[in-house]
Design a protein around this motif. Structure first.
Motif, short mmCIF file in Angstrom:
data_model
loop_
_atom_site.label_atom_id
_atom_site.label_comp_id
_atom_site.label_asym_id
_atom_site.label_seq_id
_atom_site.Cartn_x
_atom_site.Cartn_y
_atom_site.Cartn_z
N ILE A 59 -14.72 52.36 -1.99
CA ILE A 59 -14.06 51.34 -1.18
C ILE A 59 -15.08 50.37 -0.59
O ILE A 59 -14.87 49.14 -0.58
CB ILE A 59 -13.23 52.01 -0.06
N TRP A 62 -16.24 48.08 -3.32
CA TRP A 62 -15.19 47.11 -3.64
C TRP A 62 -15.19 45.96 -2.64
O TRP A 62 -15.09 44.79 -3.01
CB TRP A 62 -13.84 47.83 -3.65
N ASN A 63 -15.32 46.29 -1.36
CA ASN A 63 -15.29 45.25 -0.32
C ASN A 63 -16.59 44.47 -0.27
O ASN A 63 -16.58 43.25 -0.08
CB ASN A 63 -15.02 45.90 1.04
N ASN A 66 -16.74 42.02 -3.09
CA ASN A 66 -15.53 41.18 -3.23
C ASN A 66 -14.93 41.32 -4.64
O ASN A 66 -14.60 40.34 -5.31
CB ASN A 66 -15.86 39.72 -2.94
N LEU A 67 -14.78 42.57 -5.08
CA LEU A 67 -14.36 42.82 -6.46
C LEU A 67 -12.91 42.45 -6.70
O LEU A 67 -12.52 42.22 -7.85
CB LEU A 67 -14.60 44.30 -6.80
N ALA A 68 -12.10 42.37 -5.67
CA ALA A 68 -10.70 41.97 -5.86
C ALA A 68 -10.63 40.56 -6.44
O ALA A 68 -9.91 40.30 -7.41
CB ALA A 68 -9.94 42.06 -4.54
N ALA A 69 -11.38 39.63 -5.83
CA ALA A 69 -11.40 38.26 -6.34
C ALA A 69 -12.06 38.18 -7.70
O ALA A 69 -11.62 37.43 -8.59
CB ALA A 69 -12.13 37.35 -5.35
N PHE A 71 -12.20 40.55 -10.03
CA PHE A 71 -11.31 41.10 -11.05
C PHE A 71 -10.27 40.07 -11.46
O PHE A 71 -9.96 39.92 -12.65
CB PHE A 71 -10.63 42.36 -10.53
N GLY A 72 -9.73 39.35 -10.49
CA GLY A 72 -8.77 38.30 -10.82
C GLY A 72 -9.40 37.18 -11.62
O GLY A 72 -8.81 36.68 -12.59
N THR A 75 -10.10 38.36 -15.17
CA THR A 75 -8.85 38.43 -15.94
C THR A 75 -8.46 37.05 -16.45
O THR A 75 -8.07 36.90 -17.62
CB THR A 75 -7.73 39.02 -15.08
N VAL A 226 -16.76 39.97 -13.17
CA VAL A 226 -17.10 41.14 -12.35
C VAL A 226 -18.56 41.54 -12.52
O VAL A 226 -19.14 42.15 -11.62
CB VAL A 226 -16.19 42.33 -12.70
N ILE A 250 -16.82 51.03 -11.09
CA ILE A 250 -15.57 50.27 -10.97
C ILE A 250 -15.50 49.17 -12.02
O ILE A 250 -14.46 48.93 -12.62
CB ILE A 250 -15.45 49.67 -9.55
#
Length: 276
Positions: A59, A62-63, A66-69, A71-72, A75, A226, A250
């Motif tokens: 976690i 990930w934070n 900034n892997l959420a952005a 990953f998007g 993609t 990523v 990840i």
């Protein structure tokens, strides 16, 4: 030595080789997993399982990156690159292999020459070209060059497949009145599904793990892939092995998932070419 003993020895040798190759692939991942679960700021424990696994490291990684952005963003880049690159490779490969255009062999050799050009040698002219087109900083600055850079291998791959296609199928379709496009779409394209699946996997891996092009051509870190997320661990996180390994795991999970899902098609394409 009897036939049964020879067969048993061959199976034992094959099993030992497969086990060695599996260990060569799996052990580094296990080492990364144990390092990712170790307390932050400590030395990696190697293959030893930590006494108190720190699952929250994933976690934190990930934070931190900034892997959420990312990953998007990855993609979107994959969706922009892979379908277009596979489609263009199939069309060009079929044309060079089956339609036999004028100067087809020199053109194929020219594409083959493109396999010898490393990305690093092209990054500087690409940078200035992207600036002149006004695409600097956008994801198109990665999508368009990457499609072109993947073309030599994709055309070489699909041309090799279509060269092995049965000529009798094409001749029978022409006798039945089918046109060139219909022969390609109805007959040869379905038969090329294993080759297309394998090429899709390879293009996905090349795009998902692309680091240099997004780093140079895109200013906003949130619009990169990523692979660029590992750069977030520089500076104060540069020596934090636990976060670095957690972030790396990840990032490679999607690649492993894609390969596991499509491995049957990938192996089928490789065996098809070997048998031919």
């Amino acid at each position: 030595m009897s036939t049964a003993q020879a067969g048993s020895g061959e199976r034992l040798t094959r099993t030992a080789l497969l086990a060695a190759m599996a260990a060569f692939a799996v052990l580094p991942l296990l080492s990364m997993l144990t390092a990712a679960l170790a307390p932050q700021g400590t030395r990696p424990p190697g293959l030893a399982w930590p006494h108190d696994p720190q699952w929250h490291n994933f976690i934190d990684a990930w934070n931190t990156a900034n892997l959420a952005a990312l990953f998007g963003s990855s993609t979107l880049i994959v969706v922009g690159v892979v379908p277009a690159a596979v489609a263009f490779s199939a069309l060009a490969g079929y044309s060079l292999a089956q339609l036999r255009p004028v100067a087809g062999r020199p053109v194929a050799a020219l594409f083959l020459l493109g396999l010898t050009l490393p990305f690093e040698a092209l990054i500087t002219p690409l940078y200035y070209d992207i600036q002149r087109l006004g695409l600097s900083g956008s994801r198109l600055a990665v999508v368009l060059p990457l499609i072109g850079l993947l073309m030599p291998f994709g055309i070489f791959w699909m041309r090799a497949h279509f060269l092995l296609a049965e000529a009798a199928l094409t001749e029978a379709a022409r006798v039945d009145g089918a046109g060139t496009w219909q022969i390609f779409r109805v007959i040869h394209l379905p038969l090329a599904r294993p080759a297309l699946s394998a090429l899709t996997i390879l293009f996905f891996l090349a795009t998902w793990n692309q680091y240099l092009l997004p780093l140079v051509l895109v200013d906003d870190p949130a619009k990169r892939t990523v692979a660029g997320g590992l750069g977030a661990f520089q500076g104060q996180y540069g020596t934090n092995t636990a976060l670095l390994c957690a972030g790396s795991l990840i990032i490679i999970v999607p690649s492993l998932v894609v390969y596991v899902v499509f491995q049957r098609s990938f192996v089928t394409a490789l065996l098809h070419g070997a048998v031919k």
